[in-house]
Design an enzyme around this catalytic site. Structure first.
Site, PDB file in Angstrom:
ATOM      1  N   LYS A  89       0.805  -1.226   0.000  1.00 57.18           N
ATOM      2  CA  LYS A  89       0.000   0.000   0.000  1.00 57.18           C
ATOM      3  C   LYS A  89       0.840   1.279   0.000  1.00 57.18           C
ATOM      4  O   LYS A  89       0.401   2.308  -0.494  1.00 57.18           O
ATOM      5  CB  LYS A  89      -0.952  -0.001   1.194  1.00 57.18           C
ATOM      6  CG  LYS A  89      -2.121  -0.962   0.996  1.00 57.18           C
ATOM      7  CD  LYS A  89      -3.236  -0.680   1.978  1.00 57.18           C
ATOM      8  CE  LYS A  89      -4.477  -1.495   1.671  1.00 57.18           C
ATOM      9  NZ  LYS A  89      -4.320  -2.920   2.059  1.00 57.18           N
ATOM     10  N   GLU A 111      -9.625   7.154   3.549  1.00 52.32           N
ATOM     11  CA  GLU A 111     -10.499   6.245   4.285  1.00 52.32           C
ATOM     12  C   GLU A 111      -9.673   5.023   4.651  1.00 52.32           C
ATOM     13  O   GLU A 111      -8.667   4.733   4.009  1.00 52.32           O
ATOM     14  CB  GLU A 111     -11.676   5.823   3.410  1.00 52.32           C
ATOM     15  CG  GLU A 111     -11.407   4.625   2.485  1.00 52.32           C
ATOM     16  CD  GLU A 111     -10.352   4.873   1.409  1.00 52.32           C
ATOM     17  OE1 GLU A 111     -10.118   6.042   1.060  1.00 52.32           O
ATOM     18  OE2 GLU A 111      -9.752   3.897   0.925  1.00 52.32           O
ATOM     19  N   SER A 377       1.341  -9.971  -0.742  1.00 49.29           N
ATOM     20  CA  SER A 377       1.051  -8.538  -0.675  1.00 49.29           C
ATOM     21  C   SER A 377       1.484  -7.888   0.620  1.00 49.29           C
ATOM     22  O   SER A 377       1.772  -6.690   0.653  1.00 49.29           O
ATOM     23  CB  SER A 377      -0.442  -8.300  -0.916  1.00 49.29           C
ATOM     24  OG  SER A 377      -1.220  -9.087  -0.034  1.00 49.29           O
TER      25      SER A 377
HETATM   26  C1  LIG Z   1      -5.167  -3.910   1.756  1.00 46.66           C
HETATM   27  C2  LIG Z   1      -4.484  -5.176   1.495  1.00 46.66           C
HETATM   28  C3  LIG Z   1      -4.900  -6.040   0.466  1.00 46.66           C
HETATM   29  C4  LIG Z   1      -6.124  -5.793  -0.361  1.00 46.66           C
HETATM   30  O1  LIG Z   1      -6.100  -4.637  -1.132  1.00 46.66           O
HETATM   31  P1  LIG Z   1      -5.866  -4.655  -2.705  1.00 46.66           P
HETATM   32  O2  LIG Z   1      -6.158  -3.268  -3.087  1.00 46.66           O
HETATM   33  O3  LIG Z   1      -6.840  -5.635  -3.295  1.00 46.66           O
HETATM   34  O4  LIG Z   1      -4.469  -5.059  -2.953  1.00 46.66           O
HETATM   35  C5  LIG Z   1      -4.163  -7.177   0.228  1.00 46.66           C
HETATM   36  N1  LIG Z   1      -3.080  -7.491   0.975  1.00 46.66           N
HETATM   37  C6  LIG Z   1      -2.664  -6.707   1.981  1.00 46.66           C
HETATM   38  C7  LIG Z   1      -1.467  -7.108   2.761  1.00 46.66           C
HETATM   39  C8  LIG Z   1      -3.338  -5.520   2.281  1.00 46.66           C
HETATM   40  O5  LIG Z   1      -2.903  -4.738   3.285  1.00 46.66           O
END
Ligand SMILES: *Cc1c(COP(=O)(O)O)cnc(C)c1O
Length: 390
Positions: A89, A111, A377
């Site tokens: 992010k 948000e 992610s």
């Molecule tokens: C917020 C988040 C997501 C989901 O958000 P996307 O916009 O779909 O990527 C996925 N993995 C992690 C670690 C997150 O913090």
């Protein structure tokens, strides 16, 4: 034929900018400004050097040998969990705050649901000297205290939202309301590849550093610059579009998404928008939405707080509709098991969100020669309480 955005801000039938009259000028100003700023040399120079020296990019591309042996393909993990603040992010938050400054804005709003995007935005604002207000549902504040405390320590104001179910979609509504009241000086930093045009494209471009790195890292490690499979979890869709970006129109690469099934995509306790949703308009964009017969938005459920959004980005809606991407629905228990498997096999504790795409591995039919890149992610520190309960 392209899966990228068209001139009018649509991906096939999805996307667009369906905003109230008072926001027309704001979205239009952003539409006029964003591409030339993001492409400018000055922006690129500052953004790239922050990604390198502050975020810690490039993130590693790691060939997971034990996972590969178990699932019968060469599996590489794209390690967004190693970034500063623990997930992908930050790539987006830093880029949007830099964009805001170049547009002459002096105040940032955002948000947040689980608090991850709020922390990333508060971090970028601390670094770049911008006042920051984060809207967060009261229910989420109660269950995500450590992130609330992080945001406050970083200097952001966390405003509790008390309408509706007091969760993410209500926080988005309040952020939009704030934006309507302060269109001149305020920039709204959206946390995923959702919202009115041009947000999905802004987020996609900023996160596309992920697939840009995958290209040269794969070339270095395998001798070719494309994989047979790219795999990512999807809430709103930002880490997924970042992973896919440079391969969207390259049919040699299969695209695989995992959305959160919750207790099952055939139950009401789900966030599997592609499996269980229908076309509607949410937060300024025509997308797939979880809604009842009257068009009332249904609350999404997933054990993973980062995936329980009742919509999904327009680019992903189109990828699913055109059968360019395969979309799997992964339930809570499958994600939990996959998180433990990765931890024990590779010594990496993934975020619960990322665990959803890891749980897709046993459902795939790989050939031994296949090259697979799966994006982790984020890291699992924030999910330890849930993991320990399991
Ligand atoms: C917020 C988040 C997501 C989901 O958000 P996307 O916009 O779909 O990527 C996925 N993995 C992690 C670690 C997150 O913090």
């Amino acid at each position: 034929m392209t899966y990228h955005i068209d001139q009018n801000g649509f991906y096939g039938e999805f996307g667009g900018a369906f905003v109230p009259e008072v926001l027309h000028a704001c979205t239009e100003q952003l539409q006029q400004a964003y591409a030339s700023i993001l492409e400018s040399q000055e922006f690129q120079h500052e953004y790239r050097s922050l990604l390198r020296n502050y975020v810690g990019r490039p993130s590693a591309l790691y060939e997971a040998k034990k996972l590969s042996a178990k699932y019968g393909a060469r599996i590489f993990l794209k390690r967004e969990d190693l970034n500063h603040t623990g997930a992908h992010k930050i790539n987006n938050a830093l880029g949007q705050v830099l964009l805001a400054k170049r547009m002459g804005k002096t105040r940032i709003i955002a948000e947040t649901g689980a608090g991850q995007h709020g922390v990333a935005t508060a971090t970028a604002c601390a670094l770049l000297d911008m006042p920051c207000v984060v809207y967060m549902g009261k229910t989420d504040i109660g269950r995500q205290m450590p992130n609330v405390e992080r945001m406050k320590m970083l200097g952001a104001e966390v405003r509790p939202v008390t309408c509706g179910n007091m969760t993410l979609k209500d926080a988005v509504n309040d952020a939009i309301r704030d934006w309507c009241c302060h269109p001149q000086d305020t920039f709204y930093v959206i946390g995923s590849a959702v919202g009115p045009h041009p947000y999905p494209d802004i987020v996609a471009r900023l996160q596309s550093v992920i697939s840009e790195e995958i290209k040269w890292q794969l070339q270095e490690q395998t001798g070719r610059d494309y994989p047979d499979y790219l795999m990512a979890c999807v809430g709103g869709g930002s880490n997924a579009i970042g992973t896919f970006y440079h391969y969207l129109d390259d049919q040699r690469t299969h695209l695989v998404l995992a959305e959160a099934g919750g207790l099952g995509s055939d139950t009401e306790q789900t966030a599997a928008t592609i499996h269980s949703g229908s076309v509607g308009i949410l937060h300024g964009s025509r997308i797939m939405v979880l809604q009842d017969a009257d068009g009332q938005i249904q609350e999404a459920y997933s054990i993973s707080a980062g995936l329980d959004y009742p919509g999904i980005g327009p680019v992903h809606c189109n990828l699913a509709k055109q059968h360019r991407a395969e979309v799997l629905s992964i339930n809570d228990d499958e994600a939990l098991n996959a998180a433990f498997e990765l931890t024990r096999m590779e010594g990496i504790i993934p975020a619960l969100e990322s665990a959803h795409i890891l749980a897709a591995l046993p459902k795939m039919h790989f050939k031994p020669s296949d090259i697979v890149v799966l994006t982790v992610s984020g890291r699992g520190d924030k999910d330890m309480a849930t993991y320990l309960k399991h």
